[in-house]
Design an enzyme around this catalytic site. Structure first.
Site, PDB file in Angstrom:
ATOM      1  N   THR A 118       0.822  -1.219   0.000  1.00  0.00           N
ATOM      2  CA  THR A 118       0.000   0.000   0.000  1.00  0.00           C
ATOM      3  C   THR A 118       0.855   1.268   0.000  1.00  0.00           C
ATOM      4  O   THR A 118       1.974   1.261   0.517  1.00  0.00           O
ATOM      5  CB  THR A 118      -0.893  -0.017   1.266  1.00  0.00           C
ATOM      6  OG1 THR A 118      -1.393   1.284   1.514  1.00  0.00           O
ATOM      7  CG2 THR A 118      -0.123  -0.437   2.513  1.00  0.00           C
ATOM      8  N   ASP A 119       0.275   2.354  -0.510  1.00  0.00           N
ATOM      9  CA  ASP A 119       0.958   3.655  -0.461  1.00  0.00           C
ATOM     10  C   ASP A 119       1.158   4.131   0.981  1.00  0.00           C
ATOM     11  O   ASP A 119       1.987   4.993   1.256  1.00  0.00           O
ATOM     12  CB  ASP A 119       0.189   4.724  -1.270  1.00  0.00           C
ATOM     13  CG  ASP A 119      -1.266   4.916  -0.844  1.00  0.00           C
ATOM     14  OD1 ASP A 119      -1.732   4.210   0.073  1.00  0.00           O
ATOM     15  OD2 ASP A 119      -1.937   5.781  -1.448  1.00  0.00           O
ATOM     16  N   GLU A 120       0.375   3.541   1.912  1.00  0.00           N
ATOM     17  CA  GLU A 120       0.432   4.021   3.302  1.00  0.00           C
ATOM     18  C   GLU A 120       1.778   3.732   3.966  1.00  0.00           C
ATOM     19  O   GLU A 120       2.095   4.323   4.993  1.00  0.00           O
ATOM     20  CB  GLU A 120      -0.743   3.439   4.102  1.00  0.00           C
ATOM     21  CG  GLU A 120      -2.064   3.827   3.459  1.00  0.00           C
ATOM     22  CD  GLU A 120      -3.298   3.518   4.297  1.00  0.00           C
ATOM     23  OE1 GLU A 120      -3.214   3.508   5.528  1.00  0.00           O
ATOM     24  OE2 GLU A 120      -4.359   3.302   3.684  1.00  0.00           O
ATOM     25  N   TYR A 142      -1.573  -0.457  11.069  1.00  0.00           N
ATOM     26  CA  TYR A 142      -1.801  -1.114   9.771  1.00  0.00           C
ATOM     27  C   TYR A 142      -0.610  -0.899   8.849  1.00  0.00           C
ATOM     28  O   TYR A 142      -0.008  -1.853   8.353  1.00  0.00           O
ATOM     29  CB  TYR A 142      -3.079  -0.564   9.106  1.00  0.00           C
ATOM     30  CG  TYR A 142      -3.177  -0.875   7.623  1.00  0.00           C
ATOM     31  CD1 TYR A 142      -3.330  -2.190   7.181  1.00  0.00           C
ATOM     32  CD2 TYR A 142      -3.104   0.140   6.656  1.00  0.00           C
ATOM     33  CE1 TYR A 142      -3.400  -2.487   5.825  1.00  0.00           C
ATOM     34  CE2 TYR A 142      -3.178  -0.151   5.305  1.00  0.00           C
ATOM     35  CZ  TYR A 142      -3.323  -1.463   4.889  1.00  0.00           C
ATOM     36  OH  TYR A 142      -3.385  -1.761   3.542  1.00  0.00           O
ATOM     37  N   LYS A 146       2.426  -3.458   7.476  1.00  0.00           N
ATOM     38  CA  LYS A 146       2.548  -3.674   6.028  1.00  0.00           C
ATOM     39  C   LYS A 146       3.970  -3.338   5.577  1.00  0.00           C
ATOM     40  O   LYS A 146       4.548  -4.030   4.743  1.00  0.00           O
ATOM     41  CB  LYS A 146       1.546  -2.800   5.251  1.00  0.00           C
ATOM     42  CG  LYS A 146       0.098  -3.224   5.345  1.00  0.00           C
ATOM     43  CD  LYS A 146      -0.198  -4.577   4.722  1.00  0.00           C
ATOM     44  CE  LYS A 146      -0.133  -4.574   3.203  1.00  0.00           C
ATOM     45  NZ  LYS A 146      -0.515  -5.902   2.646  1.00  0.00           N
TER      46      LYS A 146
HETATM   47  P1  NAD Z   1      -9.938  -7.160   2.464  1.00  0.00           P
HETATM   48  O1  NAD Z   1      -9.928  -6.817   3.920  1.00  0.00           O
HETATM   49  O2  NAD Z   1     -11.164  -6.938   1.662  1.00  0.00           O
HETATM   50  O3  NAD Z   1      -9.564  -8.705   2.282  1.00  0.00           O
HETATM   51  C1  NAD Z   1      -8.504  -9.331   2.971  1.00  0.00           C
HETATM   52  C2  NAD Z   1      -8.610 -10.825   2.715  1.00  0.00           C
HETATM   53  O4  NAD Z   1      -7.521 -11.473   3.407  1.00  0.00           O
HETATM   54  C3  NAD Z   1      -9.898 -11.458   3.268  1.00  0.00           C
HETATM   55  O5  NAD Z   1     -10.406 -12.383   2.343  1.00  0.00           O
HETATM   56  C4  NAD Z   1      -9.446 -12.158   4.539  1.00  0.00           C
HETATM   57  O6  NAD Z   1     -10.251 -13.259   4.908  1.00  0.00           O
HETATM   58  C5  NAD Z   1      -8.032 -12.558   4.172  1.00  0.00           C
HETATM   59  N1  NAD Z   1      -7.151 -12.763   5.333  1.00  0.00           N
HETATM   60  C6  NAD Z   1      -6.947 -11.898   6.367  1.00  0.00           C
HETATM   61  N2  NAD Z   1      -6.053 -12.423   7.231  1.00  0.00           N
HETATM   62  C7  NAD Z   1      -5.685 -13.621   6.714  1.00  0.00           C
HETATM   63  C8  NAD Z   1      -4.761 -14.615   7.135  1.00  0.00           C
HETATM   64  N3  NAD Z   1      -4.072 -14.488   8.270  1.00  0.00           N
HETATM   65  N4  NAD Z   1      -4.611 -15.712   6.365  1.00  0.00           N
HETATM   66  C9  NAD Z   1      -5.336 -15.867   5.215  1.00  0.00           C
HETATM   67  N5  NAD Z   1      -6.216 -14.964   4.785  1.00  0.00           N
HETATM   68  C10 NAD Z   1      -6.379 -13.846   5.513  1.00  0.00           C
HETATM   69  O7  NAD Z   1      -8.692  -6.402   1.875  1.00  0.00           O
HETATM   70  P2  NAD Z   1      -8.453  -5.684   0.457  1.00  0.00           P
HETATM   71  O8  NAD Z   1      -8.934  -4.295   0.538  1.00  0.00           O
HETATM   72  O9  NAD Z   1      -8.911  -6.582  -0.622  1.00  0.00           O
HETATM   73  O10 NAD Z   1      -6.860  -5.618   0.446  1.00  0.00           O
HETATM   74  C11 NAD Z   1      -6.072  -6.667  -0.126  1.00  0.00           C
HETATM   75  C12 NAD Z   1      -4.612  -6.287  -0.068  1.00  0.00           C
HETATM   76  O11 NAD Z   1      -4.393  -5.072  -0.779  1.00  0.00           O
HETATM   77  C13 NAD Z   1      -4.091  -6.057   1.350  1.00  0.00           C
HETATM   78  O12 NAD Z   1      -2.801  -6.611   1.436  1.00  0.00           O
HETATM   79  C14 NAD Z   1      -4.034  -4.550   1.479  1.00  0.00           C
HETATM   80  O13 NAD Z   1      -3.038  -4.134   2.389  1.00  0.00           O
HETATM   81  C15 NAD Z   1      -3.700  -4.136   0.059  1.00  0.00           C
HETATM   82  N6  NAD Z   1      -4.168  -2.803  -0.346  1.00  0.00           N
HETATM   83  C16 NAD Z   1      -5.465  -2.434  -0.129  1.00  0.00           C
HETATM   84  C17 NAD Z   1      -5.887  -1.174  -0.568  1.00  0.00           C
HETATM   85  C18 NAD Z   1      -7.326  -0.739  -0.393  1.00  0.00           C
HETATM   86  O14 NAD Z   1      -7.635   0.436  -0.671  1.00  0.00           O
HETATM   87  N7  NAD Z   1      -8.243  -1.586   0.036  1.00  0.00           N
HETATM   88  C19 NAD Z   1      -4.989  -0.301  -1.199  1.00  0.00           C
HETATM   89  C20 NAD Z   1      -3.670  -0.725  -1.399  1.00  0.00           C
HETATM   90  C21 NAD Z   1      -3.274  -1.977  -0.979  1.00  0.00           C
HETATM   91  P1  TYD Z   2     -10.442   4.449   4.644  1.00  0.00           P
HETATM   92  O1  TYD Z   2     -11.447   3.994   3.641  1.00  0.00           O
HETATM   93  O2  TYD Z   2     -10.494   3.865   6.019  1.00  0.00           O
HETATM   94  O3  TYD Z   2      -9.010   4.228   3.970  1.00  0.00           O
HETATM   95  P2  TYD Z   2      -7.525   4.710   4.479  1.00  0.00           P
HETATM   96  O4  TYD Z   2      -7.621   5.139   5.878  1.00  0.00           O
HETATM   97  O5  TYD Z   2      -6.757   3.443   4.342  1.00  0.00           O
HETATM   98  O6  TYD Z   2      -7.126   5.788   3.545  1.00  0.00           O
HETATM   99  O7  TYD Z   2     -10.541   6.021   4.778  1.00  0.00           O
HETATM  100  C1  TYD Z   2     -10.359   6.877   3.679  1.00  0.00           C
HETATM  101  C2  TYD Z   2     -10.406   8.299   4.189  1.00  0.00           C
HETATM  102  O8  TYD Z   2     -11.719   8.567   4.673  1.00  0.00           O
HETATM  103  C3  TYD Z   2      -9.492   8.539   5.366  1.00  0.00           C
HETATM  104  O9  TYD Z   2      -8.961   9.862   5.276  1.00  0.00           O
HETATM  105  C4  TYD Z   2     -10.400   8.433   6.585  1.00  0.00           C
HETATM  106  C5  TYD Z   2     -11.722   8.959   6.053  1.00  0.00           C
HETATM  107  N1  TYD Z   2     -12.926   8.361   6.672  1.00  0.00           N
HETATM  108  C6  TYD Z   2     -13.925   9.186   7.198  1.00  0.00           C
HETATM  109  O10 TYD Z   2     -13.826  10.436   7.166  1.00  0.00           O
HETATM  110  N2  TYD Z   2     -15.030   8.612   7.762  1.00  0.00           N
HETATM  111  C7  TYD Z   2     -15.180   7.274   7.831  1.00  0.00           C
HETATM  112  O11 TYD Z   2     -16.212   6.797   8.387  1.00  0.00           O
HETATM  113  C8  TYD Z   2     -14.176   6.431   7.260  1.00  0.00           C
HETATM  114  C9  TYD Z   2     -14.293   4.927   7.294  1.00  0.00           C
HETATM  115  C10 TYD Z   2     -13.059   7.028   6.687  1.00  0.00           C
END
Ligand code: NAD
Ligand code: TYD
Length: 330
Positions: A118-120, A142, A146
């Site tokens: 992630t960019d985070e 988080y 990561k």
């Molecule tokens: P999500 O929370 O929707 O899904 C996570 C999945 O991982 C679920 O199916 C869960 O059951 C599984 N999981 C969790 N812990 C586990 C473990 N210990 N063993 C096996 N399976 C496990 O997440 P997402 O949003 O699809 O994110 C997927 C990946 O992409 C993550 O690594 C996240 O850090 C990365 N990512 C997410 C975003 C975003 O905006 N959502 C952006 C950049 C990177």
């Molecule tokens: P989020 O979807 O949790 O992603 P991330 O924290 O990984 O960027 O949140 C996106 C942005 O929205 C973040 O600046 C936090 C804000 N946010 C709210 O203002 N209210 C909310 O209820 C949530 C879930 C997020």
């Protein structure tokens, strides 16, 4: 190819599996623990082999990799920053021990390994954009765990010569995203005329990436990425949270009066922004602008109540009360 997709029952993982099976004809094995965020119904329309287990369990990792896979793509993670502030334990276990177990098993078998990150991990940036050379400065449990996983992956390339690739994506949105995250939470609340909890002043900026664009970027890095390399995969548009929420109000036909400012998230990163020149040089390009992807996402949630109704009436209720109950005076 035959791929092992860890965390394939989650939001991005399931979109990735769908694209790889349908557009590339790949054979996919999914290893997933099925946490609250992992949902078998996310994959009900895609052919795959499912292994139920945790990535930190060496037996589950061996069983899944033993199915003759050419590459591992690790999406498995705890992914919500607010939950990492309330209960960091699972984040530490899954991201550090889990990544370690997968790396060991892949190293033993000589399998190419892609880590989804992630960019985070770069922290917050006021101006300009992060490149792959920017220092890691994560600020939440988080993002810190990561970043730890990314460093472990890099060490397996550097020390053992393992074929590893890391993809760092910006904020994703689109179908099948669990409604704890900003966009689906606001869409579902707006459709129910519930209040929309905006943290702080709502002027935090995120770099929005449509989930299918990220899935294609990861596929691109899997096929064309160099060993030991990191690729940023950023979205084409940045937008302050308040504007995102106002657009959702408009798209759902809700009333702006449901927007409510609540106490800010502790340690809240102000802005994320990713430069993606390196993966663009490999031939990837984001295809979906935020102005198209957001209405498309609102339509998907409106049309797929079968998917979110069981979530909203289950454990999610208790989470929502814990996270927002006090702030919204409930
Ligand atoms: P999500 O929370 O929707 O899904 C996570 C999945 O991982 C679920 O199916 C869960 O059951 C599984 N999981 C969790 N812990 C586990 C473990 N210990 N063993 C096996 N399976 C496990 O997440 P997402 O949003 O699809 O994110 C997927 C990946 O992409 C993550 O690594 C996240 O850090 C990365 N990512 C997410 C975003 C975003 O905006 N959502 C952006 C950049 C990177
Ligand atoms: P989020 O979807 O949790 O992603 P991330 O924290 O990984 O960027 O949140 C996106 C942005 O929205 C973040 O600046 C936090 C804000 N946010 C709210 O203002 N209210 C909310 O209820 C949530 C879930 C997020």
């Amino acid at each position: 190819m035959r791929l092992l997709v860890c965390g394939g029952a989650g939001f991005i993982g399931s979109n990735f599996v769908r694209i790889r099976v349908r557009d590339h004809g790949d054979d996919v094995v999914v290893l997933d623990k099925l946490t609250y965020a992992g949902r078998p119904e996310n994959l009900q329309d895609v052919e795959h082999t499912f292994v139920h287990g945790a990535i930190e369990d060496p037996e589950a990792a061996a069983e899944a990799m033993g199915k003759g896979v050419d590459a591992v793509i690790n999406f498995a993670a705890e992914t919500h920053v607010d939950r990492s502030i309330a209960e960091p334990d699972a984040f530490v276990k899954t991201h550090t021990q889990g990544t370690y177990v997968l790396l060991e098993e892949a190293r033993r078998r000589g399998i190419r390994y892609v880590q989804v990150s992630t960019d985070e991990v770069y922290g917050s940036i006021e101006e300009g954009s992060f490149t792959e050379e920017s220092p890691l400065a994560p600020s939440s449990p988080y993002s810190a765990t990561k970043a730890g996983a990314d460093l472990l992956v890099w060490s397996y390339f550097h020390t053992f010569g393992m074929e590893t690739v890391i993809c760092r994506g910006s904020n994703n949105y689109g179908p099948y995203q669990y409604p704890e995250k900003l966009i689906p939470l606001m869409i579902l609340n707006a459709l129910h005329a519930d209040r929309l909890p905006v943290y702080g002043d709502g002027m935090q900026v995120r770099n929005w990436l449509y989930v299918e664009d990220f899935a294609r970027g990861i596929g691109h890095a899997l096929e064309h990425g160099g060993a030991g390399e990191v690729y940023n995969v950023g979205g084409p548009d940045e937008c302050p949270n308040l504007e995102v929420v106002k657009r959702i109000v408009e798209l759902t036909g809700a009333d702006e009066s449901i927007i409510e400012y609540v106490t800010d998230r502790p340690g809240h990163d102000r802005r994320y922004s990713l430069g993606s020149e390196k993966i663009r040089a490999l031939g990837w390009e984001a295809q979906v602008r935020f102005s198209d992807g957001l209405p498309r996402t609102v339509d998907w949630y409106r049309d797929n109540a079968w998917w979110w109704e069981p979530i909203r009436s289950g454990d999610y209720r208790a989470y929502y009360e814990r996270q927002y109950g006090k702030a919204l005076g409930r």
